[in-house]
Motif scaffolding. Structure first.
Motif, PDB file in Angstrom:
ATOM      1  N   CYS A   1       0.823  -1.214   0.000  1.00 46.94           N
ATOM      2  CA  CYS A   1       0.000   0.000   0.000  1.00 46.94           C
ATOM      3  C   CYS A   1       0.852   1.256   0.000  1.00 46.94           C
ATOM      4  CB  CYS A   1      -0.967  -0.016   1.178  1.00 46.94           C
ATOM      5  SG  CYS A   1      -0.179   0.109   2.806  1.00 46.94           S
ATOM      6  N   ALA A   2       1.973   1.269   0.731  1.00 46.34           N
ATOM      7  CA  ALA A   2       2.819   2.457   0.775  1.00 46.34           C
ATOM      8  C   ALA A   2       3.508   2.691  -0.566  1.00 46.34           C
ATOM      9  CB  ALA A   2       3.856   2.333   1.887  1.00 46.34           C
ATOM     10  N   GLY A   3       4.059   1.635  -1.156  1.00 44.43           N
ATOM     11  CA  GLY A   3       4.754   1.791  -2.424  1.00 44.43           C
ATOM     12  C   GLY A   3       3.841   2.225  -3.550  1.00 44.43           C
ATOM     13  N   LEU A   4       2.660   1.618  -3.625  1.00 43.62           N
ATOM     14  CA  LEU A   4       1.724   1.981  -4.698  1.00 43.62           C
ATOM     15  C   LEU A   4       1.111   3.356  -4.468  1.00 43.62           C
ATOM     16  CD1 LEU A   4       0.056  -1.491  -5.273  1.00 43.62           C
ATOM     17  CD2 LEU A   4       1.596  -0.292  -6.820  1.00 43.62           C
TER      18      LEU A   4
ATOM     19  N   HIS B   1      16.489   8.615  -7.582  1.00 41.87           N
ATOM     20  CA  HIS B   1      15.971   8.587  -6.212  1.00 41.87           C
ATOM     21  C   HIS B   1      15.344   7.230  -5.957  1.00 41.87           C
ATOM     22  CE1 HIS B   1      16.443  12.963  -5.633  1.00 41.87           C
ATOM     23  NE2 HIS B   1      16.162  13.022  -6.925  1.00 41.87           N
ATOM     24  N   LEU B   2      15.365   6.828  -4.681  1.00 39.85           N
ATOM     25  CA  LEU B   2      14.794   5.541  -4.303  1.00 39.85           C
ATOM     26  C   LEU B   2      13.911   5.709  -3.077  1.00 39.85           C
ATOM     27  CD1 LEU B   2      15.102   2.408  -5.069  1.00 39.85           C
ATOM     28  CD2 LEU B   2      16.430   2.299  -2.949  1.00 39.85           C
ATOM     29  N   ILE B   3      12.699   5.166  -3.145  1.00 38.68           N
ATOM     30  CA  ILE B   3      11.796   5.138  -1.991  1.00 38.68           C
ATOM     31  C   ILE B   3      11.710   3.690  -1.521  1.00 38.68           C
ATOM     32  CG2 ILE B   3       9.470   5.593  -1.150  1.00 38.68           C
ATOM     33  CD1 ILE B   3       9.172   7.696  -3.326  1.00 38.68           C
ATOM     34  N   TRP B   4      12.127   3.457  -0.293  1.00 36.71           N
ATOM     35  CA  TRP B   4      12.159   2.098   0.254  1.00 36.71           C
ATOM     36  C   TRP B   4      10.920   1.890   1.124  1.00 36.71           C
ATOM     37  CZ3 TRP B   4      15.708  -1.815  -0.628  1.00 36.71           C
ATOM     38  CH2 TRP B   4      15.544  -2.971   0.147  1.00 36.71           C
ATOM     39  N   THR B   5      10.012   0.987   0.696  1.00 41.44           N
ATOM     40  CA  THR B   5       8.799   0.711   1.469  1.00 41.44           C
ATOM     41  C   THR B   5       8.759  -0.717   1.992  1.00 41.44           C
ATOM     42  OG1 THR B   5       7.406   0.010  -0.404  1.00 41.44           O
ATOM     43  CG2 THR B   5       7.556   2.374   0.026  1.00 41.44           C
ATOM     44  N   ALA B   6       9.794  -1.498   1.713  1.00 38.06           N
ATOM     45  CA  ALA B   6       9.895  -2.861   2.240  1.00 38.06           C
ATOM     46  C   ALA B   6      10.406  -2.802   3.688  1.00 38.06           C
ATOM     47  CB  ALA B   6      10.851  -3.677   1.363  1.00 38.06           C
ATOM     48  N   PRO B   7      10.386  -3.927   4.417  1.00 39.80           N
ATOM     49  CA  PRO B   7      10.938  -3.935   5.780  1.00 39.80           C
ATOM     50  C   PRO B   7      12.393  -3.506   5.806  1.00 39.80           C
ATOM     51  CG  PRO B   7       9.620  -5.912   5.404  1.00 39.80           C
ATOM     52  CD  PRO B   7       9.741  -5.216   4.073  1.00 39.80           C
TER      53      PRO B   7
ATOM     54  N   CYS C   1      18.491  11.638   2.480  1.00 40.63           N
ATOM     55  CA  CYS C   1      19.941  11.448   2.462  1.00 40.63           C
ATOM     56  C   CYS C   1      20.309  10.411   1.411  1.00 40.63           C
ATOM     57  CB  CYS C   1      20.430  10.999   3.840  1.00 40.63           C
ATOM     58  SG  CYS C   1      20.226  12.237   5.121  1.00 40.63           S
ATOM     59  N   ASP C   2      21.325  10.720   0.646  1.00 43.39           N
ATOM     60  CA  ASP C   2      21.750   9.850  -0.451  1.00 43.39           C
ATOM     61  C   ASP C   2      20.595   9.518  -1.381  1.00 43.39           C
ATOM     62  OD1 ASP C   2      24.386   9.804   0.412  1.00 43.39           O
ATOM     63  OD2 ASP C   2      24.056   8.068   1.705  1.00 43.39           O
ATOM     64  N   ASN C   3      19.678  10.492  -1.528  1.00 43.90           N
ATOM     65  CA  ASN C   3      18.531  10.348  -2.440  1.00 43.90           C
ATOM     66  C   ASN C   3      17.658   9.133  -2.092  1.00 43.90           C
ATOM     67  OD1 ASN C   3      19.178  12.613  -4.066  1.00 43.90           O
ATOM     68  ND2 ASN C   3      20.761  11.393  -5.072  1.00 43.90           N
ATOM     69  N   THR C   4      17.604   8.789  -0.809  1.00 43.40           N
ATOM     70  CA  THR C   4      16.855   7.621  -0.354  1.00 43.40           C
ATOM     71  C   THR C   4      15.809   8.063   0.661  1.00 43.40           C
ATOM     72  OG1 THR C   4      18.857   6.289  -0.636  1.00 43.40           O
ATOM     73  CG2 THR C   4      17.060   5.298   0.618  1.00 43.40           C
ATOM     74  N   TYR C   5      14.630   7.456   0.577  1.00 48.39           N
ATOM     75  CA  TYR C   5      13.500   7.822   1.428  1.00 48.39           C
ATOM     76  C   TYR C   5      12.861   6.539   1.960  1.00 48.39           C
ATOM     77  CZ  TYR C   5      14.258  11.878  -1.554  1.00 48.39           C
ATOM     78  OH  TYR C   5      14.841  12.902  -2.241  1.00 48.39           O
ATOM     79  N   PHE C   6      12.296   6.626   3.165  1.00 54.03           N
ATOM     80  CA  PHE C   6      11.720   5.446   3.804  1.00 54.03           C
ATOM     81  C   PHE C   6      10.251   5.700   4.132  1.00 54.03           C
ATOM     82  CE2 PHE C   6      16.235   5.534   4.658  1.00 54.03           C
ATOM     83  CZ  PHE C   6      16.620   4.256   4.294  1.00 54.03           C
ATOM     84  N   SER C   7       9.419   4.759   3.719  1.00 52.73           N
ATOM     85  CA  SER C   7       7.986   4.861   3.995  1.00 52.73           C
ATOM     86  C   SER C   7       7.448   3.438   4.124  1.00 52.73           C
ATOM     87  CB  SER C   7       7.265   5.604   2.858  1.00 52.73           C
ATOM     88  OG  SER C   7       5.879   5.668   3.101  1.00 52.73           O
TER      89      SER C   7
END
Length: 456
Positions: free
Chosen positions: A21-24, A263-269, A404-410
Motif C-alpha cells: 500500500c505504501a509503495g503503490l 531517487h529511491l523510496i524504500w517501502t519494504a521492511p 539522504c543519499d537520495n533515499t526515502y523510507f515509507s
C-alpha cells in the motif's frame, strides 16, 4: 551521507522498493505530480503487501467468496475515497460481524464495552467519553506517522498509562482487540505511543461503529484496489534484490535485472534494507534497533461453530496463554463455515503448535471438525522501537534520514501498522520531498530544523 536537493523534473528516475500500500500510494501520488519514470520492484509475484485476498468460492449476493489472508478490515482515509473512485471500486462495503470478547477462563462472550468489570455504568460512560476525547489528539489525517513530537514523551508502558488516566475499564474492553490486531503478547511492555496510535483509528469511525466494532471490507476484496492500481504502473515483480549502492546515481541489482535511479523510496521492511544496501552507520544503528513480532493467519473449515462470529480472546493474568494461541477468530462469510484464526509467534513457535492451538480454541467454542485450507500465512508484524529509544528521539533521527543519499523510507516502521496509515505517510512523504512546494497537509518542521531543535 548527504541530502540532495530535488528539482521537479518529470523525467527523474524514481525507484520504489515494495508494491504494497505504501509503495503503490507513493507511485500514484508521484504520477499525480507529473513524474513519469517510475519503477516498482517487489520480491513477491503479487501486489498489495499485507492486503492479500484469497478466493475460496464463488461470489453470491450473500457471500464475497473471499477470505483475507492479510489485513482484515479497512478504515477511513481520504486516499481510500480518492482511489476507490478513481479505480471503480464498489462504494458499498461489506460489514464484518461485530467484534465480541471471548473470555477463555469463563467461556463468557460479550460486547467489549459490556464485559464483566468492577467499573460502574457511570464510570464506564465517563471513561468512554474521556478516552475518545483523548484519542482526538491523535486522529488528524494531516499528522502522519510518528513525526509529531508528542509521541516521544509517550514512552511509559500501556498498563501504566491507562492506570494513570483512570481508564482501567477502557483497557479491559479494548486491549484484547488491540492485542489481536497488532501486539500479541507484547502490549504490557511496549510504549503507550503504539497502543494509542492503533486505537486512534477508532476515532475515524462513527459512534455506532466505535461501539459495535463491525468494521468494513471492500466488496471485491481488500487487495483488489491495489491490483487495479498496480496494473497502471511499471511493475517488476518476483525480483529479489541482490544489492544496491548509492553515489551520484543509485544502482540496484536483482538476480535477473539491474536499474539506475536518481531517487529511491524504500517501502519494504528495513531488515531487508540492511541486508542489501550500502547502509550508512546511522542507518545501520537505527534499523538494527527495530523490533518485530510474527503474526500468522490460519484459515480452516470448521463444523459446529456459531455462524457470523468475530471473537477476540481475552487473556488474563490468572490464565495466561502461550504466544502462539489464537487471539482472534471470525467467519469470513456468514454461513460459509470458513474461519480465520490469528495467533502470534515467538522464536520457538512451530507450525504444528499453531495448528494444535487452533483445534483447542475450536473445542472450547463448541466446534467439532477442523480442516485447514492451507498452510499458515506468516507475516512480519509490528515494527517498533523500545521505550528507551522512543524517549531518546529515535523517530527524529529516522526523519533525518529522509532524502539522504537520495533515499526515502515509507513503511510500517515510519507509519504504524494499518493500511490507511501507510497510505497517508507515503503520500505526505511525496508531497514534502517531491512536490514543487512544501506540503500544506502537514504543518511540521523540516528534517534540518528538527535536527537543530534536538541539538538545542
Amino acid at each position: 551521507m548527504q541530502i540532495n536537493n530535488l528539482t521537479h523534473d518529470p523525467s527523474t528516475r524514481i525507484g520504489i522498493v515494495g508494491a504494497g500500500c505504501a509503495g503503490l500510494t507513493a507511485a500514484e501520488e508521484l504520477r499525480d505530480l507529473g513524474y513519469k519514470n517510475l519503477t516498482i520492484i517487489d520480491t513477491k509475484n503479487r501486489v498489495g503487501g499485507k492486503t492479500y485476498s484469497i478466493r475460496y468460492g464463488d461470489t453470491t449476493p450473500q457471500s464475497r467468496g473471499i477470505y483475507e489472508g492479510g489485513t482484515v478490515w479497512i478504515l477511513p482515509s481520504p486516499l481510500y475515497k480518492k482511489y476507490k473512485k478513481r479505480y471503480g471500486i464498489s462504494p458499498n462495503y461489506r460489514l464484518m460481524p461485530p467484534v465480541q470478547v471471548f473470555d477463555l477462563a469463563t467461556g463468557r462472550v460479550s460486547s467489549p464495552f459490556l464485559i464483566k468489570s468492577k467499573s460502574s455504568l457511570l464510570s464506564r460512560l465517563r471513561q468512554l467519553k474521556t478516552f475518545f476525547q483523548e484519542l482526538g489528539k491523535y486522529t488528524r489525517y494531516d499528522d502522519p506517522g510518528y513525526l509529531n513530537p508528542i509521541y516521544r514523551a509517550m514512552n511509559e508502558s500501556s498498563p501504566q498509562w491507562f492506570a494513570k488516566q483512570d481508564l482501567d475499564f477502557i483497557r479491559e474492553a479494548l486491549i484484547p482487540i488491540a492485542n489481536a490486531a497488532q501486539f500479541g503478547h507484547l502490549e504490557e511492555n511496549i510504549s503507550i505511543a503504539y497502543v494509542i496510535r492503533l486505537l486512534a483509528l477508532l476515532n475515524r469511525c462513527s459512534l455506532p461503529k466505535k461501539l459495535l466494532l463491525n468494521m468494513p471490507q471492500l466488496q471485491e476484496g481488500n487487495q483488489d484496489l491495489w491490483n487495479r492500481i498496480g496494473a497502471t504502473h511499471n511493475l517488476c515483480l518476483g525480483q529479489t534484490i541482490k544489492r544496491f549502492s548509492r553515489g551520484k546515481k543509485i544502482l540496484l541489482e536483482t538476480f535477473s535485472n539491474q536499474w539506475e535511479f536518481d531517487h529511491l523510496i524504500w517501502t519494504a521492511p528495513v531488515d531487508e534494507f540492511l541486508r542489501v544496501a550500502d547502509a550508512s552507520p546511522e542507518e545501520s544503528d537505527i534499523f538494527s534497533r527495530v523490533r518485530e513480532i510474527k503474526r500468522a493467519v490460519i484459515t480452516c473449515r470448521v463444523e459446529g461453530l456459531t455462524p457470523g462470529i468475530f471473537y477476540c480472546v481475552k487473556n488474563t493474568a490468572n490464565n495466561p496463554l502461550p504466544p502462539s494461541y489464537p487471539l482472534a477468530i471470525y467467519e469470513v462469510d456468514r454461513g460459509s463455515k470458513i474461519y480465520n484464526f490469528y495467533p502470534f509467534m515467538d522464536e520457538t513457535t512451530t507450525v504444528e503448535e499453531l495448528k494444535n492451538n487452533v483445534v483447542d480454541l475450536v473445542k472450547r467454542l463448541g466446534g467439532t471438525e477442523v480442516k485447514l485450507l492451507g498452510e499458515p500465512l506468516i507475516w512480519k508484524w509490528f515494527s517498533h522501537f523500545s521505550s528507551q529509544d522512543l524517549e531518546n528521539g529515535i523517530y527524529e533521527r529516522l526523519e533525518m534520514l529522509q532524502g539522504c543519499d537520495n533515499t526515502y523510507f515509507s513503511n510500517e516502521l515510519t507509519a504504524g501498522v494499518s493500511v490507511p496509515y501507510g497510505m497517508e505517510y507515503a503520500a505526505d512523504l511525496v508531497q514534502r520531498f517531491f512536490s514543487q512546494k512544501q506540503s500544506s497537509a502537514v504543518k511540521m518542521k523540516t528534517s534540518q530544523e528538527l535536527y537543530v531543535m534536538e541539538q538545542t
